[in-house]
Design an enzyme around this catalytic site. Structure first.
Site, PDB file in Angstrom:
ATOM      1  N   LYS A  54      57.361  87.316  36.827  1.00 49.86           N
ATOM      2  CA  LYS A  54      57.353  87.630  38.035  1.00 49.86           C
ATOM      3  C   LYS A  54      57.324  87.590  39.158  1.00 49.86           C
ATOM      4  O   LYS A  54      57.923  88.356  40.488  1.00 49.86           O
ATOM      5  CB  LYS A  54      55.590  87.974  37.914  1.00 49.86           C
ATOM      6  CG  LYS A  54      55.018  88.950  36.619  1.00 49.86           C
ATOM      7  CD  LYS A  54      53.529  88.620  36.925  1.00 49.86           C
ATOM      8  CE  LYS A  54      53.475  89.610  35.089  1.00 49.86           C
ATOM      9  NZ  LYS A  54      51.934  88.940  34.611  1.00 49.86           N
ATOM     10  N   GLN A  98      46.772  85.777  35.972  1.00 50.48           N
ATOM     11  CA  GLN A  98      47.383  86.125  34.482  1.00 50.48           C
ATOM     12  C   GLN A  98      46.005  86.079  33.275  1.00 50.48           C
ATOM     13  O   GLN A  98      45.352  84.529  33.884  1.00 50.48           O
ATOM     14  CB  GLN A  98      48.304  85.102  34.749  1.00 50.48           C
ATOM     15  CG  GLN A  98      48.660  84.657  33.378  1.00 50.48           C
ATOM     16  CD  GLN A  98      49.757  86.276  33.380  1.00 50.48           C
ATOM     17  OE1 GLN A  98      51.055  87.235  34.153  1.00 50.48           O
ATOM     18  NE2 GLN A  98      49.933  87.245  32.405  1.00 50.48           N
ATOM     19  N   ASP A 121      47.061  94.752  39.924  1.00 49.79           N
ATOM     20  CA  ASP A 121      47.037  94.805  38.767  1.00 49.79           C
ATOM     21  C   ASP A 121      45.838  95.675  38.083  1.00 49.79           C
ATOM     22  O   ASP A 121      46.123  96.489  37.562  1.00 49.79           O
ATOM     23  CB  ASP A 121      46.222  93.274  37.658  1.00 49.79           C
ATOM     24  CG  ASP A 121      47.666  92.807  37.022  1.00 49.79           C
ATOM     25  OD1 ASP A 121      48.269  93.269  37.085  1.00 49.79           O
ATOM     26  OD2 ASP A 121      47.086  91.226  37.173  1.00 49.79           O
TER      27      ASP A 121
END
Ligand code: NAP
Length: 288
Positions: A54, A98, A121
């Site tokens: 990422k 994460q 997200d």
């Protein structure tokens, strides 16, 4: 029949170059370089790979990244402190925590603590609610990647019967919501299946588009697929022999009309959509 392969890698490169162009335009107009903060708790090897990918993809698109790596024994309170600091840091536009988080951490409290304007997200309840109501701020990364895969390959969605196998908050639920919305990219008739679904194969066989996200290697077999159907495999399972999806690729490609490979299918698109959300976050904060 052998299915056409839906190439997520090539599509992701195309989308990422579109985002890089838009990031450059935004930076030229505002003097602001979008910045993504990644938070990785502990040293899980798979998560390390995801976060590194990422960050690399961000930098290639002209997005700065800042990395935070609290140790595996971090408490919920300590992680909340970090999230609050990032919320108040004007140089940080997007925050990615994460998952999975270590067991001692209250994941729900962490996700709810992220500033909704930095929630790239799209996991915060406010952003989930906006997605459900059809007025999204950020798109859910993996489901939006799948939707773009269908749209950009001219696969008809309106009126199609889509079967989503899996009902997680990250993939299954938002996937179903996106495809059932009114309007372009939506208007599908969606059925969601899970571990309590009766006669699963009969349901999946009725799908024009079958989207699989259950985390079980090669679970979907050829007899579960309607001839000519589009099969999207979201699953990523690490076996000793390498990565495999939730679909028995070699068998199902003999029946399906189109199919995504693993790796090289949905995965690269998820990262592209994270970059898109980071640019959106920078724009939202600049407008504030
Ligand atoms: P998850 O939270 O574990 O949810 C799995 C879902 O599958 C649940 O709804 C579960 O049903 C259902 N399920 C499990 N076994 C089943 C069975 N035998 N029959 C029918 N349904 C069954 O998984 P997730 O987070 O959505 O992830 C799914 C997969 O996608 C994983 O392999 C993950 O690594 C991968 N993934 C990939 C990406 C990407 O970028 N490509 C992104 C996210 C996830 P119940 O609800 O009834 O338990």
């Amino acid at each position: 029949m052998t299915a056409a392969i839906l190439d997520g890698k090539a599509l992701s490169e195309q989308i990422r170059s579109e985002i890089a162009r838009d990031v450059a335009t935004f930076a030229a107009e505002t003097g602001i370089t979008p910045c993504l903060a990644t938070v990785l708790v502990g040293d899980d090897p798979a998560s390390q790979v995801y976060v590194r990918n990422k960050q690399r993809a961000s930098e290639k698109a002209g997005i700065r990244s800042q990395s935070f790596q609290p140790d595996a024994a971090t408490t919920t309170e300590e992680l909340l402190d970090l999230v609050h600091r990032l919320n108040y840091d004007p140089a940080v536009h997007g925050i990615l925590v994460q998952s999975p988080l270590p067991k001692q951490i209250d994941e729900r409290r962490i996700l709810e603590a992220v500033d909704p304007l930095k929630d790239v997200d799209a996991f915060h309840p406010e952003n989930v609610g906006r997605i459900v109501q059809g007025r999204p701020r950020f798109m859910p990364c993996t489901p939006y990647g799948v939707q773009q895969m269908l749209i950009r390959n001219s696969i008809p969605i309106a009126g199609a019967h889509v079967v989503v196998l899996g009902r997680s908050d990250i993939v299954g639920k938002p996937m179903a919501i996106l495809l059932m919305q009114r309007g372009p990219g939506g208007d599908a008739t969606v059925t969601v299946c899970h571990s309590r679904t009766r006669d699963l194969a009969a349901v999946t066989r009725s799908a024009d588009i079958l989207i699989v996200a259950i985390g079980k290697p090669k679970f979907v077999t050829a007899d579960m697929v309607k001839p000519g159907a589009t099969v999207i495999d979201v699953g990523i399972n690490r076996l000793e022999t390498g990565l495999v999806g939730d679909v028995d690729f070699e068998a199902v490609r003999q029946v399906a009309g189109r199919i995504t490979p693993v790796p090289g299918g949905v995965g690269p698109l998820t990262i592209a959509m994270l970059l898109l959300n980071t640019l959106t976050a920078a724009k939202l904060q600049q407008a504030k």
